[in-house]
Design an enzyme around this catalytic site. Structure first.
Site, mmCIF file in Angstrom:
data_model
loop_
_atom_site.group_PDB
_atom_site.id
_atom_site.type_symbol
_atom_site.label_atom_id
_atom_site.label_comp_id
_atom_site.label_asym_id
_atom_site.label_seq_id
_atom_site.Cartn_x
_atom_site.Cartn_y
_atom_site.Cartn_z
ATOM 1 N N TRP A 49 0.826 -1.219 0.000
ATOM 2 C CA TRP A 49 0.000 0.000 0.000
ATOM 3 C C TRP A 49 0.854 1.260 0.000
ATOM 4 O O TRP A 49 1.837 1.347 0.749
ATOM 5 C CB TRP A 49 -0.865 0.000 1.266
ATOM 6 C CG TRP A 49 -1.499 1.322 1.559
ATOM 7 C CD1 TRP A 49 -0.947 2.383 2.223
ATOM 8 C CD2 TRP A 49 -2.819 1.742 1.185
ATOM 9 N NE1 TRP A 49 -1.843 3.433 2.280
ATOM 10 C CE2 TRP A 49 -3.001 3.063 1.657
ATOM 11 C CE3 TRP A 49 -3.871 1.127 0.492
ATOM 12 C CZ2 TRP A 49 -4.190 3.770 1.467
ATOM 13 C CZ3 TRP A 49 -5.045 1.840 0.308
ATOM 14 C CH2 TRP A 49 -5.196 3.147 0.787
ATOM 15 N N ILE A 50 0.497 2.244 -0.834
ATOM 16 C CA ILE A 50 1.102 3.579 -0.701
ATOM 17 C C ILE A 50 -0.012 4.623 -0.701
ATOM 18 O O ILE A 50 -1.081 4.410 -1.265
ATOM 19 C CB ILE A 50 2.137 3.915 -1.810
ATOM 20 C CG1 ILE A 50 1.485 4.132 -3.177
ATOM 21 C CG2 ILE A 50 3.192 2.829 -1.905
ATOM 22 C CD1 ILE A 50 2.436 4.740 -4.207
ATOM 23 N N ASP A 72 -0.020 9.205 0.396
ATOM 24 C CA ASP A 72 0.512 10.546 0.111
ATOM 25 C C ASP A 72 2.003 10.614 -0.264
ATOM 26 O O ASP A 72 2.836 10.029 0.428
ATOM 27 C CB ASP A 72 0.364 11.453 1.346
ATOM 28 C CG ASP A 72 -0.991 11.360 2.012
ATOM 29 O OD1 ASP A 72 -1.834 10.567 1.574
ATOM 30 O OD2 ASP A 72 -1.192 12.090 2.992
ATOM 31 N N TRP A 101 -4.186 0.096 4.037
ATOM 32 C CA TRP A 101 -3.601 1.142 4.867
ATOM 33 C C TRP A 101 -3.279 0.602 6.263
ATOM 34 O O TRP A 101 -4.062 -0.146 6.836
ATOM 35 C CB TRP A 101 -4.572 2.325 4.959
ATOM 36 C CG TRP A 101 -3.987 3.493 5.697
ATOM 37 C CD1 TRP A 101 -3.174 4.451 5.190
ATOM 38 C CD2 TRP A 101 -4.157 3.793 7.083
ATOM 39 N NE1 TRP A 101 -2.811 5.339 6.179
ATOM 40 C CE2 TRP A 101 -3.409 4.961 7.343
ATOM 41 C CE3 TRP A 101 -4.851 3.197 8.136
ATOM 42 C CZ2 TRP A 101 -3.347 5.548 8.608
ATOM 43 C CZ3 TRP A 101 -4.791 3.778 9.404
ATOM 44 C CH2 TRP A 101 -4.050 4.946 9.629
ATOM 45 N N TRP A 115 3.295 9.913 9.836
ATOM 46 C CA TRP A 115 2.381 10.383 8.809
ATOM 47 C C TRP A 115 2.997 11.533 8.007
ATOM 48 O O TRP A 115 4.149 11.896 8.186
ATOM 49 C CB TRP A 115 1.049 10.770 9.455
ATOM 50 C CG TRP A 115 0.270 9.563 9.930
ATOM 51 C CD1 TRP A 115 0.718 8.263 10.037
ATOM 52 C CD2 TRP A 115 -1.091 9.551 10.367
ATOM 53 N NE1 TRP A 115 -0.293 7.464 10.502
ATOM 54 C CE2 TRP A 115 -1.403 8.205 10.717
ATOM 55 C CE3 TRP A 115 -2.077 10.532 10.491
ATOM 56 C CZ2 TRP A 115 -2.672 7.837 11.175
ATOM 57 C CZ3 TRP A 115 -3.341 10.162 10.953
ATOM 58 C CH2 TRP A 115 -3.630 8.834 11.277
ATOM 59 N N ARG A 133 -2.307 17.827 11.604
ATOM 60 C CA ARG A 133 -1.264 17.080 10.885
ATOM 61 C C ARG A 133 -0.821 17.736 9.567
ATOM 62 O O ARG A 133 -1.386 18.695 9.111
ATOM 63 C CB ARG A 133 -1.756 15.663 10.609
ATOM 64 C CG ARG A 133 -3.095 15.558 9.875
ATOM 65 C CD ARG A 133 -3.485 14.081 9.718
ATOM 66 N NE ARG A 133 -4.756 13.927 9.026
ATOM 67 C CZ ARG A 133 -5.932 13.788 9.623
ATOM 68 N NH1 ARG A 133 -6.003 13.802 10.951
ATOM 69 N NH2 ARG A 133 -7.037 13.656 8.920
ATOM 70 N N ASP A 134 0.206 17.092 8.962
ATOM 71 C CA ASP A 134 0.704 17.371 7.613
ATOM 72 C C ASP A 134 1.370 18.737 7.474
ATOM 73 O O ASP A 134 0.938 19.589 6.677
ATOM 74 C CB ASP A 134 -0.431 17.250 6.573
ATOM 75 C CG ASP A 134 -1.227 15.963 6.706
ATOM 76 O OD1 ASP A 134 -0.675 14.991 7.254
ATOM 77 O OD2 ASP A 134 -2.394 15.926 6.270
ATOM 78 N N GLU A 170 -6.560 18.586 5.236
ATOM 79 C CA GLU A 170 -5.353 17.763 5.264
ATOM 80 C C GLU A 170 -4.348 18.339 4.264
ATOM 81 O O GLU A 170 -4.708 19.060 3.338
ATOM 82 C CB GLU A 170 -5.666 16.329 4.835
ATOM 83 C CG GLU A 170 -6.634 15.593 5.737
ATOM 84 C CD GLU A 170 -6.647 14.105 5.423
ATOM 85 O OE1 GLU A 170 -6.181 13.340 6.266
ATOM 86 O OE2 GLU A 170 -7.122 13.699 4.346
ATOM 87 N N ASP A 196 -10.772 16.281 3.625
ATOM 88 C CA ASP A 196 -10.952 14.931 4.131
ATOM 89 C C ASP A 196 -12.394 14.436 3.914
ATOM 90 O O ASP A 196 -12.613 13.249 3.675
ATOM 91 C CB ASP A 196 -10.610 14.958 5.617
ATOM 92 C CG ASP A 196 -10.389 13.588 6.186
ATOM 93 O OD1 ASP A 196 -10.308 12.631 5.403
ATOM 94 O OD2 ASP A 196 -10.305 13.471 7.417
#
Ligand SMILES: *[C@@H]1O[C@H](CO)[C@@H](O)[C@H](O)[C@H]1NC(C)=O
Ligand SMILES: *[C@@H]1O[C@H](CO)[C@@H](O)[C@H](O)[C@H]1NC(C)=O
Ligand SMILES: *[C@H]1O[C@@H](CO)[C@H](O)[C@@H](O)[C@@H]1NC(C)=O
Length: 585
Positions: free
Chosen positions: A64-65, A67, A91, A126, A190-191, A244, A271
């Site tokens: 799985w991949i 972002d 995921w 993440w 996040r991010d 996100e 999201d």
């Protein structure tokens, strides 16, 4: 191996615990997360190549991949990090996988660069971004999921700057550098973006969060990249749910957007809808305020980079060629069971150059020129009429399942365009296209390509245009659409039509409209109007695979269309290897 009852209880407890830890919006399959995917098909005796794996779009050998992360150019090497499950094709177990390239086309996959090791990221590493500091040290900022399931921001530095591939990364003990302060939702924080430095010498970056239904891009400041504090006000917000993967950067009308930073772009990934939108406008460094241009919709109706399957994107400045490059993740449209069987899920879209349109109304995108190095055998058609209601096959390609097609259409009689139904006023293009798919006859169009088509034409994915007369004296409305409703005999797939309105005055171009489509087995990535519109779609043909796939030009309208030019190329596969000595130099 037999598993005892006690082990099962422990396993189930762990599974329950891990699924309750900050799962963001991802669908969690605790029982599948650690199942070994089929990493090496040959090793387990599967010798048929997987007919749906991509040939020139980046994906690692298996698993799985999601972002793209920390994308950067550093001393002659492009780095692509990405969210990765090292154990399965669903995921979970998220680490930063790492790949390097010297040409953005051929890649060497390395060991994961950042993975859970410390209390501040024990439950996952993440998304985040890279920033090259003034002493030329690259710094990565990423979101760690800590022992309590809270989202904190950590910094990591290369262990050995003399390693040209920056294979190992260390996380200082002073992490996390940004913990959610009071008032911030600690499970929706996040991010971090790439940081930038204001004229006052302070670093700034933006983090995505939410407050109930409001999505926010919160701004943080630092003098030393170590101690960070929130700025007085947030950079921007909107009532569109969790924001996100924010991205914030200067652009100009020259593709090498470093000099005149004419505008700043703010992109967020929503999201709730799983789509992205962007605005651009003025950023005042002194007051730290961002004001989007008034003409732009700021919300779900905002401009998108891509009107299809494209999410969690990230840009970086390529100093080598003075251009800004956009990466984005395309998820699968098949089922989780399919992914487990395939042993892989998720592909990166083709890297795209991105810049501000000359008219200042939107961003433009185009696949990086390096992709053309994979072009092989070539088919060239000029000035071919496609009469109303007809189609023809583009012959001469060896592998229309892995091809790059550039075509310029000219609608011969714009007067035949149907009026734009006032009932669609304000509707989005996707709704219009869902009602007016490739099989619905029109006045001018639908005309375009059938890609990944089977010989009896039962499987085919349509990429097309349809032209409507504007209301009143308005200019014509040009719809670009990707219709996968006939893309596969398999009936359990997610097959949404994706579409956008292209902002071109087609009467001024003499009815001409260009299209470029990258076809890559299960990936159909199209660029309309010289890069004004892009639509990525995932399809899973069962018959139109490998050398059985075909390519057609069709015109299902009432008026003739001319193909003024068509250049189609077989595409060689990119080299994706795990041997560093195979890096193209
Ligand atoms: C905080 O985020 C979590 C995870 O998305 C959500 O369940 C919760 O409702 C949020 N709380 C507020 C106040 O927004
Ligand atoms: C395609 O063919 C036309 C006419 O034969 C020629 O003028 C043109 O240069 C060719 N284009 C390419 C890219 O080979
Ligand atoms: C990709 O998969 C489809 C089908 O499962 C979902 O509907 C999308 O929401 C999803 N997209 C993203 C960005 O996760």
């Amino acid at each position: 191996m037999a598993i005892g009852a006690r082990t099962w209880v422990v396993f189930l407890l762990l599974a329950l615990l891990s699924s309750s830890v900050a799962e963001a919006s991802h669908r969690v399959f605790p029982d599948l997360q650690s199942l070994d995917a089929v990493a090496d098909r040959a090793a387990v005796g599967v010798d048929d190549p997987d007919p749906l794996r991509t040939g020139f779009h980046f994906q690692p050998p298996s698993h799985w991949i999601n972002d793209p992360n920390g994308v950067m150019y550093y001393k002659g090497v492009y780095h692509l990090f990405y969210q990765y499950n090292p154990k399965a094709a669903v995921w979970g177990n998220i680490v930063w996988a790492h790949a390097v390239s010297t040409d953005l086309v051929n890649w060497v996959t390395l060991q994961p660069a950042i993975y859970p090791t410390a209390p501040f990221d024990v439950n996952g590493c993440w998304s985040g971004s890279a920033t090259v500091l003034p002493d030329s040290t690259p710094a990565i900022m990423y979101t760690g999921i800590d022992g309590d399931g809270l989202q904190v921001q950590n910094v990591a530095y290369p262990k050995d700057l003399s390693d040209p591939y920056l294979r190992e990364w260390v996380k200082p003990d002073y992490n996390p550098v940004i913990a959610p302060n009071a008032g911030v939702n600690a499970t929706a924080f996040r991010d971090p973006t790439t940081a930038w430095r204001g004229p006052d010498g302070l670093w700034r970056l933006v983090i995505g969060t939410k407050d109930n239904h409001r999505g926010l891009a919160v701004l943080y400041r630092s003098r030393d990249f170590k101690r960070w504090a929130p700025a007085r006000r947030v950079l921007h917000y909107g009532d569109t749910g969790m924001w996100e993967c924010p991205d914030f950067y200067p652009v100009s009308t020259s593709p090498g957007a470093v000099l005149g930073d004419v505008k700043h772009v703010l992109k967020v990934s929503l999201d709730l809808t799983r789509f992205e939108y962007y605005t651009f406008g003025a950023y005042d460094h002194a007051t730290e305020t961002y004001v989007p241009d008034a003409a732009l919709a700021d919300g779900n109706d905002g401009l998108r980079y891509d009107y299809g399957n494209f999410y969690a994107s990230k840009t970086f400045l390529d100093q080598a060629k003075q251009r800004r490059i956009l990466w984005g993740w395309a998820n699968e449209s098949d089922s989780t069971e399919d992914d487990v069987r395939k042993g892989w899920a998720g592909v990166q879209a083709i890297p795209r150059k991105i810049w501000l349109a000359l008219d200042g109304k939107q961003l433009m995108q185009w696949p990086v020129a390096e992709v053309e190095s994979l072009r092989g055998n070539h088919v060239n058609i000029t000035d071919r009429l496609v009469e109303a209601g007809s189609y023809f096959e583009v012959q001469g390609l060896m592998s229309p399942a892995q091809a790059d097609v550039e075509v310029s259409f000219a609608a011969m009689d714009l007067d035949k365009a149907e009026p734009f139904d006032p009932a669609w006023r304000g509707a989005d293009a996707q709704t219009v296209c869902a009602a007016q798919g490739a099989d619905v006859k029109g006045g001018v169009g639908p005309f375009g390509l059938w890609v990944l088509a089977s010989d009896e034409l039962k499987e085919r994915t349509a990429v097309f245009f349809r032209v409507f007369k504007g209301e009143g004296d308005g200019k014509h409305v040009v719809l670009m659409c990707n219709d996968p409703s006939r893309s596969s005999y398999a009936d359990h797939l997610y097959k949404p039509t994706f579409a956008g309105f292209i902002d071109v005055d087609i009467t001024k171009t003499g009815g001409k409209i260009p299209l470029r489509t990258l076809i890559d087995h299960s990936m159909v990535e199209s660029f309309g109007g010289h890069g004004r519109m892009s639509i990525l779609s995932r399809v899973y043909p069962t018959k139109a695979v490998g050398d059985k796939a075909r390519l057609y030009v069709f015109n299902h309208g009432d008026s003739d269309v001319k193909v003024t030019h068509l250049n189609a190329y077989d595409m060689r596969s990119a080299k994706i290897s795990n041997h560093i000595d195979q890096l193209t130099r």
